[in-house]
Design an enzyme around this catalytic site. Structure first.
Site, PDB file in Angstrom:
ATOM      1  N   ARG A  32       0.862  -1.186   0.000  1.00  7.77           N
ATOM      2  CA  ARG A  32       0.000   0.000   0.000  1.00  7.77           C
ATOM      3  C   ARG A  32       0.899   1.237   0.000  1.00  7.77           C
ATOM      4  O   ARG A  32       1.479   1.608   1.019  1.00  7.77           O
ATOM      5  CB  ARG A  32      -0.912  -0.005   1.234  1.00  7.77           C
ATOM      6  CG  ARG A  32      -1.865   1.184   1.297  1.00  7.77           C
ATOM      7  CD  ARG A  32      -2.530   1.262   2.656  1.00  7.77           C
ATOM      8  NE  ARG A  32      -3.566   0.271   2.833  1.00  7.77           N
ATOM      9  CZ  ARG A  32      -4.154   0.019   4.009  1.00  7.77           C
ATOM     10  NH1 ARG A  32      -3.774   0.673   5.091  1.00  7.77           N
ATOM     11  NH2 ARG A  32      -5.096  -0.899   4.100  1.00  7.77           N
ATOM     12  N   SER A 101     -12.501  -3.618  -0.409  1.00  6.66           N
ATOM     13  CA  SER A 101     -12.831  -3.229   0.964  1.00  6.66           C
ATOM     14  C   SER A 101     -14.327  -2.997   1.118  1.00  6.66           C
ATOM     15  O   SER A 101     -14.982  -2.462   0.214  1.00  6.66           O
ATOM     16  CB  SER A 101     -12.106  -1.928   1.335  1.00  6.66           C
ATOM     17  OG  SER A 101     -10.714  -2.097   1.341  1.00  6.66           O
ATOM     18  N   LYS A 130      -5.453   5.365   9.925  1.00  2.58           N
ATOM     19  CA  LYS A 130      -6.074   6.322   9.009  1.00  2.58           C
ATOM     20  C   LYS A 130      -7.472   6.637   9.505  1.00  2.58           C
ATOM     21  O   LYS A 130      -8.089   5.838  10.212  1.00  2.58           O
ATOM     22  CB  LYS A 130      -6.112   5.769   7.581  1.00  2.58           C
ATOM     23  CG  LYS A 130      -6.917   4.498   7.378  1.00  2.58           C
ATOM     24  CD  LYS A 130      -6.893   4.093   5.910  1.00  2.58           C
ATOM     25  CE  LYS A 130      -7.751   2.874   5.637  1.00  2.58           C
ATOM     26  NZ  LYS A 130      -7.789   2.512   4.220  1.00  2.58           N
TER      27      LYS A 130
END
Length: 201
Positions: A32, A101, A130
């Site tokens: 990521r 997701s 996050k």
């Protein structure tokens, strides 16, 4: 629907982790990359591929679907916002395996309509990595998602630690993802080995 490569699924932010964690036994890793120039993203994605091949790691690229196609990645992970712009037909034509997701019933329905190779639910616990629009889902939601997803593999993510791993698997997750518990561990290689042992018991 194919099984996932491993019950543990580290999410990392640099190719060096593919080498370190892959060398310690991780076989399913997501790269990521955020907040860097496109040429740096490409360079790191290519380096990670080389390291993944060396360590027999199934490598997943997050977000950058066009780059994943171009570089010949086997796996791609998309968030809900990515579904707005990604060319799912082009992705499918390449044979890339796709993870998506989800955080709500609506998002799960949308993801399943894309015929993914897995869906991820999160955050299971609170995460500080996050900002999340959704609060902690809890392991009970994993059991619900397991039923709703049918034979599509399910990944748990968000605030998961070694101690919390067994409850996620018991609740129905096929694989359990984590970031901090690996890359911020004092001994990441030992952490991988402990997770692998716990996942197989």
């Amino acid at each position: 629907m194919s099984r996932l490569p491993s019950k543990i699924y580290p999410v990392v932010d640099h190719p060096r982790w593919v080498e370190r964690l892959g060398g310690a036994g991780a076989r399913f890793i997501q790269l990521r990359l955020k907040d860097m120039p496109s040429e740096e993203i490409r360079a790191q994605a290519e380096t990670a591929q080389e390291l993944a091949a060396r360590h027999n790691v199934a490598l997943v690229l997050n977000d950058y679907w066009e780059l994943a196609i171009e570089l010949g990645y086997e796996w791609l992970h998309l968030g809900q916002e990515d579904l707005e712009t990604a060319d799912l037909e082009a992705i499918r034509q390449t044979g890339i395996r796709l993870g998506i997701s989800t955080h709500s019933h609506e998002e799960l329905q949308r993801a399943l309509a894309c015929k993914p190779d897995y869906v991820a639910l999160g955050p299971i616990w609170e995460t500080k990595l996050k900002k999340m629009a959704f609060g902690p889902q809890g392991v009970e939601r994993l059991t619900e998602w397991r039923e709703l997803s049918g034979d599509v593999p399910l990944v748990a993510i968000g605030g998961i630690t070694l101690d919390r791993l067994p409850s996620c698997l018991k609740a129905g997750a096929d694989s359990v993802a984590a970031v901090s518990d690996f890359i911020r561990a004092e001994d990441p290689e030992s952490q991988i080995r402990q997770w692998l042992a716990a996942a197989d018991t």
